[in-house]
Design a protein around this motif. Structure first.
Motif, PDB file in Angstrom:
ATOM      1  N   PRO A  36      -5.560  -2.525  22.249  1.00 32.57           N
ATOM      2  CA  PRO A  36      -4.369  -1.721  21.918  1.00 32.57           C
ATOM      3  C   PRO A  36      -3.205  -2.535  21.355  1.00 32.57           C
ATOM      4  CG  PRO A  36      -4.696  -1.844  24.294  1.00 32.57           C
ATOM      5  CD  PRO A  36      -5.916  -2.414  23.669  1.00 32.57           C
ATOM      6  N   TYR A  37      -2.962  -3.724  21.929  1.00 34.94           N
ATOM      7  CA  TYR A  37      -1.861  -4.551  21.413  1.00 34.94           C
ATOM      8  C   TYR A  37      -2.165  -5.021  19.998  1.00 34.94           C
ATOM      9  CZ  TYR A  37       1.254  -8.502  20.716  1.00 34.94           C
ATOM     10  OH  TYR A  37       2.180  -9.371  20.193  1.00 34.94           O
ATOM     11  N   ASN A  38      -3.427  -5.373  19.753  1.00 33.29           N
ATOM     12  CA  ASN A  38      -3.844  -5.805  18.417  1.00 33.29           C
ATOM     13  C   ASN A  38      -3.592  -4.700  17.385  1.00 33.29           C
ATOM     14  OD1 ASN A  38      -5.003  -7.185  16.303  1.00 33.29           O
ATOM     15  ND2 ASN A  38      -7.033  -7.329  17.203  1.00 33.29           N
ATOM     16  N   VAL A  39      -3.912  -3.471  17.754  1.00 33.00           N
ATOM     17  CA  VAL A  39      -3.680  -2.330  16.854  1.00 33.00           C
ATOM     18  C   VAL A  39      -2.185  -2.126  16.629  1.00 33.00           C
ATOM     19  CG1 VAL A  39      -3.915   0.170  16.619  1.00 33.00           C
ATOM     20  CG2 VAL A  39      -5.838  -1.190  17.472  1.00 33.00           C
ATOM     21  N   SER A  44       2.768  -2.430  13.208  1.00 35.72           N
ATOM     22  CA  SER A  44       4.146  -2.868  12.997  1.00 35.72           C
ATOM     23  C   SER A  44       4.271  -3.697  11.717  1.00 35.72           C
ATOM     24  CB  SER A  44       4.636  -3.681  14.194  1.00 35.72           C
ATOM     25  OG  SER A  44       3.925  -4.903  14.307  1.00 35.72           O
ATOM     26  N   LYS A  45       3.222  -4.455  11.412  1.00 35.56           N
ATOM     27  CA  LYS A  45       3.222  -5.208  10.153  1.00 35.56           C
ATOM     28  C   LYS A  45       3.246  -4.263   8.952  1.00 35.56           C
ATOM     29  CE  LYS A  45       0.772  -9.385  11.634  1.00 35.56           C
ATOM     30  NZ  LYS A  45      -0.464 -10.196  11.445  1.00 35.56           N
ATOM     31  N   LEU A  46       2.484  -3.172   9.077  1.00 37.21           N
ATOM     32  CA  LEU A  46       2.441  -2.201   7.983  1.00 37.21           C
ATOM     33  C   LEU A  46       3.804  -1.561   7.775  1.00 37.21           C
ATOM     34  CD1 LEU A  46       0.751  -0.482   5.958  1.00 37.21           C
ATOM     35  CD2 LEU A  46       0.489   1.161   7.811  1.00 37.21           C
ATOM     36  N   ASN A  47       4.468  -1.235   8.892  1.00 37.21           N
ATOM     37  CA  ASN A  47       5.767  -0.568   8.791  1.00 37.21           C
ATOM     38  C   ASN A  47       6.857  -1.477   8.244  1.00 37.21           C
ATOM     39  OD1 ASN A  47       4.706   1.790   9.857  1.00 37.21           O
ATOM     40  ND2 ASN A  47       5.083   1.164  11.971  1.00 37.21           N
ATOM     41  N   SER A  48       6.701  -2.802   8.475  1.00 38.69           N
ATOM     42  CA  SER A  48       7.751  -3.720   8.036  1.00 38.69           C
ATOM     43  C   SER A  48       7.446  -4.395   6.706  1.00 38.69           C
ATOM     44  CB  SER A  48       7.965  -4.807   9.102  1.00 38.69           C
ATOM     45  OG  SER A  48       6.760  -5.530   9.313  1.00 38.69           O
ATOM     46  N   SER A  50       5.992  -3.245   3.106  1.00 34.70           N
ATOM     47  CA  SER A  50       5.505  -2.157   2.266  1.00 34.70           C
ATOM     48  C   SER A  50       4.403  -2.584   1.311  1.00 34.70           C
ATOM     49  CB  SER A  50       6.670  -1.575   1.456  1.00 34.70           C
ATOM     50  OG  SER A  50       7.259  -2.597   0.670  1.00 34.70           O
ATOM     51  N   TYR A  51       4.264  -3.889   1.093  1.00 37.65           N
ATOM     52  CA  TYR A  51       3.260  -4.357   0.142  1.00 37.65           C
ATOM     53  C   TYR A  51       1.864  -4.416   0.756  1.00 37.65           C
ATOM     54  CZ  TYR A  51       4.332  -8.736   2.577  1.00 37.65           C
ATOM     55  OH  TYR A  51       4.538  -9.689   3.536  1.00 37.65           O
ATOM     56  N   ASP A  52       1.765  -4.242   2.074  1.00 34.02           N
ATOM     57  CA  ASP A  52       0.434  -4.202   2.696  1.00 34.02           C
ATOM     58  C   ASP A  52      -0.321  -2.991   2.171  1.00 34.02           C
ATOM     59  OD1 ASP A  52       0.552  -6.454   4.231  1.00 34.02           O
ATOM     60  OD2 ASP A  52       1.385  -5.435   5.983  1.00 34.02           O
ATOM     61  N   THR A  53      -1.542  -3.180   1.828  1.00 32.93           N
ATOM     62  CA  THR A  53      -2.353  -2.081   1.310  1.00 32.93           C
ATOM     63  C   THR A  53      -3.119  -1.408   2.429  1.00 32.93           C
ATOM     64  OG1 THR A  53      -4.284  -3.475   0.879  1.00 32.93           O
ATOM     65  CG2 THR A  53      -2.645  -3.324  -0.868  1.00 32.93           C
ATOM     66  N   MET A  54      -3.502  -0.144   2.160  1.00 32.70           N
ATOM     67  CA  MET A  54      -4.274   0.607   3.145  1.00 32.70           C
ATOM     68  C   MET A  54      -5.647  -0.022   3.378  1.00 32.70           C
ATOM     69  SD  MET A  54      -4.285   3.034   5.282  1.00 32.70           S
ATOM     70  CE  MET A  54      -2.834   3.958   4.809  1.00 32.70           C
ATOM     71  N   ASN A  55      -6.229  -0.609   2.323  1.00 30.62           N
ATOM     72  CA  ASN A  55      -7.534  -1.254   2.478  1.00 30.62           C
ATOM     73  C   ASN A  55      -7.480  -2.424   3.438  1.00 30.62           C
ATOM     74  OD1 ASN A  55      -8.961   0.449   0.809  1.00 30.62           O
ATOM     75  ND2 ASN A  55      -8.534  -0.759  -1.040  1.00 30.62           N
ATOM     76  N   ASN A  56      -6.415  -3.218   3.355  1.00 31.45           N
ATOM     77  CA  ASN A  56      -6.252  -4.342   4.280  1.00 31.45           C
ATOM     78  C   ASN A  56      -6.089  -3.844   5.706  1.00 31.45           C
ATOM     79  OD1 ASN A  56      -6.464  -6.319   2.338  1.00 31.45           O
ATOM     80  ND2 ASN A  56      -4.261  -6.362   1.916  1.00 31.45           N
ATOM     81  N   LEU A  57      -5.349  -2.754   5.856  1.00 26.94           N
ATOM     82  CA  LEU A  57      -5.150  -2.185   7.178  1.00 26.94           C
ATOM     83  C   LEU A  57      -6.482  -1.684   7.757  1.00 26.94           C
ATOM     84  CD1 LEU A  57      -3.206  -1.275   9.425  1.00 26.94           C
ATOM     85  CD2 LEU A  57      -3.023   0.905   8.231  1.00 26.94           C
TER      86      LEU A  57
END
Length: 345
Positions: A36-39, A44-48, A50-57
């Motif tokens: 759960p903490y890993n998720v 939080s990285k995604l929210n902070s 914006s350049y993170d892609t959905m595929n990486n997530l």
């Protein structure tokens, strides 16, 4: 009702909990950090950013519930064995189990309460981690996109089955060997047999074949077939096969693994009933296993010595024969020394 039928004993459970509670808390923290903490951390990285892609997530988060989550796998391989050693091997080494048997407790009562506590310690942290992820799924659209409820439930069930099977297998080793060190080491040695023994034999045979015929041995279909067969009957490989299937099949194979684990616990109980308390703290609980134990260590040491000197130390063909001699000598002397040194007078 069950408490009246089954031999639950608060005194025994309290005593064993005092010994093993740190396993529970360490295991719980590890799993919470890994799941759960890993998720939450990745969300939080995604929210902070914006350049993170959905595929990486997708790639990062989907690793949480599969075999690529190294922290969970390491915990599942080490914690159940260490827990079994604490509940059985250490009690035999310190001979405290003799005191319990000579007291008002039956062997079945002692064994039953140890197993119940062990399963509780192994399953509850997995359950808490899975439920936490289910709660996160209900509160986060992103988590809901990553995991279905059935995926999380199957993760809880299959990983619990794996942990219990590792614990059960180690319990058998704990009944066969009279000390905690012997139980811990031999759980992993026998956990990877016979596939590792076969691979060592094949490597040695291949080196000899090259020496005699001047060419490498072809890895033929027959060799592959034998290797696959030994993989199927190797305990560690058998346990991991539960994760090799689709979700629907994984449920069936997890039930199969639980059935095997129950069978191993019954074998451990029979061995516990047959064991003599004066053999506790010795290398082997049953003298009839001494010849098999010495032969197994002797042959394994010969093969391992040949591989170490020829491949790892890179001495080539001469190293193969040097390794045979050194490994054979060690394989003959070490088990003999251990058995004689720890034999009760």
């Amino acid at each position: 009702m069950l408490s009246k039928i089954l031999p639950f004993n608060k005194t025994l459970l309290r005593k064993d909990w005092h010994i093993t509670k740190w396993f529970f808390y360490s295991y719980l923290i590890l799993l919470i950090m890994a799941v759960p903490y890993n998720v939450a951390r990745n969300l939080s990285k995604l929210n902070s950013n914006s350049y993170d892609t959905m595929n990486n997530l997708l790639y990062t988060l989907r690793r949480v519930l599969n075999l690529e989550n190294e922290l969970v796998i390491v915990a599942l391989i080490i914690i159940p064995v260490a827990l079994s050693v604490a509940l059985i091997g250490e009690e035999k080494r310190k001979k405290t189990i003799e005191i319990m048997i000579s007291g008002p407790f039956s062997r079945f009562e002692i064994f039953f309460n140890k197993i119940v506590l062990g399963i509780f310690i192994l399953v509850v942290p997995i359950l808490i981690s899975g439920i936490s992820l289910l709660i996160m799924r209900g509160t986060s659209d992103y988590v809901g996109m990553m995991f279905t409820s059935s995926q999380i439930m199957i993760w809880i069930f299959s990983y619990s089955a794996f942990a219990i099977s590792m614990f059960s297998f180690s319990c058998i080793m704990g009944m066969l060997f009279g000390s905690s060190i012997g139980q811990f080491i031999c759980t992993y040695i026998f956990g990877v047999f016979p596939i590792v023994f076969y691979e060592m034999f094949y490597l040695s045979y291949s080196s000899l074949y090259t020496l005699i015929n001047g060419k490498e041995l072809a890895y033929e279909n027959a060799v592959r077939s034998v290797s696959k067969y030994f993989e199927m009957i190797t305990p560690m490989q058998f346990f991991f096969r539960t994760f090799d299937y689709s979700q629907s099949a994984q449920i069936f194979f997890s039930f199969r693994l639980l059935a095997v684990a129950i069978g191993m616990l019954l074998i451990a109980l029979v061995l516990f009933d047959l064991s003599k308390m004066e053999k506790n703290s010795e290398v082997l609980t049953f003298e009839s296993l001494e010849g098999f134990f010495r032969l197994g260590v002797f042959l394994s040491s010969i093969l391992a010595g040949g591989i170490i000197f020829s491949e790892m130390i890179e001495l080539g063909t001469p190293g193969l024969f040097i390794g045979y001699v050194v490994g054979g000598f060690a394989g003959y002397k070490i088990p003999l020394y251990l058995i004689q040194k720890n034999r009760a007078s």
